[in-house]
Scaffold this motif. Structure first.
Motif, mmCIF file in Angstrom:
data_model
loop_
_atom_site.group_PDB
_atom_site.id
_atom_site.type_symbol
_atom_site.label_atom_id
_atom_site.label_comp_id
_atom_site.label_asym_id
_atom_site.label_seq_id
_atom_site.Cartn_x
_atom_site.Cartn_y
_atom_site.Cartn_z
ATOM 1 N N GLY A 20 -5.086 3.893 3.645
ATOM 2 C CA GLY A 20 -3.692 4.212 3.401
ATOM 3 C C GLY A 20 -2.731 3.197 3.977
ATOM 4 O O GLY A 20 -1.530 3.230 3.671
ATOM 5 N N SER A 42 -1.522 -0.908 5.175
ATOM 6 C CA SER A 42 -1.126 -2.111 4.449
ATOM 7 C C SER A 42 -1.495 -3.364 5.227
ATOM 8 O O SER A 42 -1.567 -3.347 6.460
ATOM 9 C CB SER A 42 0.390 -2.120 4.202
ATOM 10 O OG SER A 42 0.799 -1.017 3.421
ATOM 11 N N VAL A 76 -6.697 -2.739 -8.519
ATOM 12 C CA VAL A 76 -5.617 -2.950 -7.556
ATOM 13 C C VAL A 76 -4.236 -2.789 -8.168
ATOM 14 O O VAL A 76 -3.236 -2.852 -7.457
ATOM 15 C CB VAL A 76 -5.708 -4.332 -6.871
ATOM 16 C CG1 VAL A 76 -7.067 -4.495 -6.191
ATOM 17 C CG2 VAL A 76 -5.432 -5.457 -7.843
ATOM 18 N N ARG A 106 -1.093 -1.165 -6.484
ATOM 19 C CA ARG A 106 -1.250 -1.124 -5.017
ATOM 20 C C ARG A 106 -1.026 -2.495 -4.389
ATOM 21 O O ARG A 106 -0.508 -2.589 -3.281
ATOM 22 C CB ARG A 106 -2.641 -0.625 -4.649
ATOM 23 C CG ARG A 106 -2.964 0.777 -5.120
ATOM 24 C CD ARG A 106 -4.277 1.275 -4.520
ATOM 25 N NE ARG A 106 -5.425 0.475 -4.938
ATOM 26 C CZ ARG A 106 -6.286 -0.102 -4.107
ATOM 27 N NH1 ARG A 106 -6.130 0.030 -2.790
ATOM 28 N NH2 ARG A 106 -7.311 -0.792 -4.573
ATOM 29 N N PHE A 107 -1.460 -3.539 -5.064
ATOM 30 C CA PHE A 107 -1.348 -4.900 -4.542
ATOM 31 C C PHE A 107 -0.275 -5.660 -5.323
ATOM 32 O O PHE A 107 -0.096 -5.435 -6.518
ATOM 33 C CB PHE A 107 -2.663 -5.654 -4.693
ATOM 34 C CG PHE A 107 -3.791 -5.142 -3.846
ATOM 35 C CD1 PHE A 107 -3.692 -3.980 -3.094
ATOM 36 C CD2 PHE A 107 -4.997 -5.839 -3.799
ATOM 37 C CE1 PHE A 107 -4.746 -3.517 -2.317
ATOM 38 C CE2 PHE A 107 -6.055 -5.394 -3.030
ATOM 39 C CZ PHE A 107 -5.930 -4.231 -2.302
ATOM 40 N N MET A 162 -0.933 -5.906 0.213
ATOM 41 C CA MET A 162 -1.895 -4.861 -0.117
ATOM 42 C C MET A 162 -1.444 -3.551 0.513
ATOM 43 O O MET A 162 -1.362 -3.450 1.738
ATOM 44 C CB MET A 162 -3.285 -5.243 0.396
ATOM 45 C CG MET A 162 -3.763 -6.600 -0.116
ATOM 46 S SD MET A 162 -5.465 -6.964 0.343
ATOM 47 C CE MET A 162 -5.279 -7.144 2.113
ATOM 48 N N ASN A 163 -1.132 -2.597 -0.324
ATOM 49 C CA ASN A 163 -0.698 -1.272 0.129
ATOM 50 C C ASN A 163 -1.716 -0.220 -0.301
ATOM 51 O O ASN A 163 -2.549 -0.457 -1.163
ATOM 52 C CB ASN A 163 0.674 -0.943 -0.456
ATOM 53 C CG ASN A 163 1.749 -1.908 -0.034
ATOM 54 O OD1 ASN A 163 1.734 -2.443 1.077
ATOM 55 N ND2 ASN A 163 2.707 -2.136 -0.918
ATOM 56 N N SER A 164 -1.621 0.944 0.313
ATOM 57 C CA SER A 164 -2.516 2.057 -0.020
ATOM 58 C C SER A 164 -3.973 1.614 -0.010
ATOM 59 O O SER A 164 -4.735 1.902 -0.945
ATOM 60 C CB SER A 164 -2.146 2.638 -1.390
ATOM 61 O OG SER A 164 -0.806 3.074 -1.412
ATOM 62 N N LEU A 165 -4.348 0.916 1.021
ATOM 63 C CA LEU A 165 -5.698 0.374 1.097
ATOM 64 C C LEU A 165 -6.745 1.472 1.174
ATOM 65 O O LEU A 165 -6.520 2.534 1.783
ATOM 66 C CB LEU A 165 -5.817 -0.563 2.291
ATOM 67 C CG LEU A 165 -5.199 -1.943 2.059
ATOM 68 C CD1 LEU A 165 -4.930 -2.648 3.376
ATOM 69 C CD2 LEU A 165 -6.090 -2.790 1.173
ATOM 70 N N LYS A 166 -7.887 1.196 0.564
ATOM 71 C CA LYS A 166 -8.999 2.134 0.519
ATOM 72 C C LYS A 166 -10.221 1.491 1.179
ATOM 73 O O LYS A 166 -10.329 0.254 1.210
ATOM 74 C CB LYS A 166 -9.342 2.470 -0.930
ATOM 75 C CG LYS A 166 -8.178 3.003 -1.751
ATOM 76 C CD LYS A 166 -8.582 3.177 -3.203
ATOM 77 C CE LYS A 166 -7.425 3.669 -4.055
ATOM 78 N NZ LYS A 166 -7.816 3.829 -5.483
ATOM 79 N N ASP A 198 -11.843 -1.363 -0.526
ATOM 80 C CA ASP A 198 -11.182 -2.671 -0.533
ATOM 81 C C ASP A 198 -11.752 -3.588 0.554
ATOM 82 O O ASP A 198 -11.375 -4.764 0.623
ATOM 83 C CB ASP A 198 -9.678 -2.515 -0.309
ATOM 84 C CG ASP A 198 -8.983 -1.814 -1.467
ATOM 85 O OD1 ASP A 198 -8.100 -0.966 -1.203
ATOM 86 O OD2 ASP A 198 -9.311 -2.117 -2.626
#
Length: 114
Positions: free
Chosen positions: A15, A17, A62, A65-66, A81-85, A88
């Motif tokens: 979640g 960045s 992505v 999100r990216f 990079m946002n909302s990373l999982k 990733d």
């Protein structure tokens, strides 16, 4: 000769960045395309996003999100990079296409914990 130096990788919770940067140096007149690939453990290297002077292109996983951007005056490309999982998690490599060749950075590790 052209050198690419990445920075900005690290460990982040799901979640979160990160912002990656890649600066190109050397004998550079103009860079046609810059971008980012990634390689997760035991997987093939894959395109994340790339950008020319006119447009950006993203892998489906992505999209939204990216965000890729570039500063031509600094020969630098960024990847927000946002909302990373956790999926990733990978080594992220910068690329630059110029003079008919592709140059690669040394890679920066991104780890996303669940």
């Amino acid at each position: 000769q052209v050198q690419l130096v990445e920075s900005g990788g690290g460990l982040v919770q799901a979640g979160g960045s990160l912002r990656l940067s890649c600066a190109a140096s050397g004998s550079i007149f103009i860079i046609n395309r810059m971008g980012w690939y990634r390689q997760a453990l035991r997987k093939q290297r894959e395109l994340v996003a790339d950008i020319t002077s006119g447009s950006a292109n993203y892998a489906d996983y992505v999209e939204g999100r990216f965000t890729i951007s570039r500063d031509n005056a600094k020969n630098t490309v960024y990847l927000q990079m946002n909302s990373l999982k956790p999926e990733d998690t990978a080594i992220y490599y910068c690329i630059a296409d110029l003079y008919g060749s592709r140059y690669w950075g040394q890679g920066t590790q991104v780890t996303v914990s669940s």
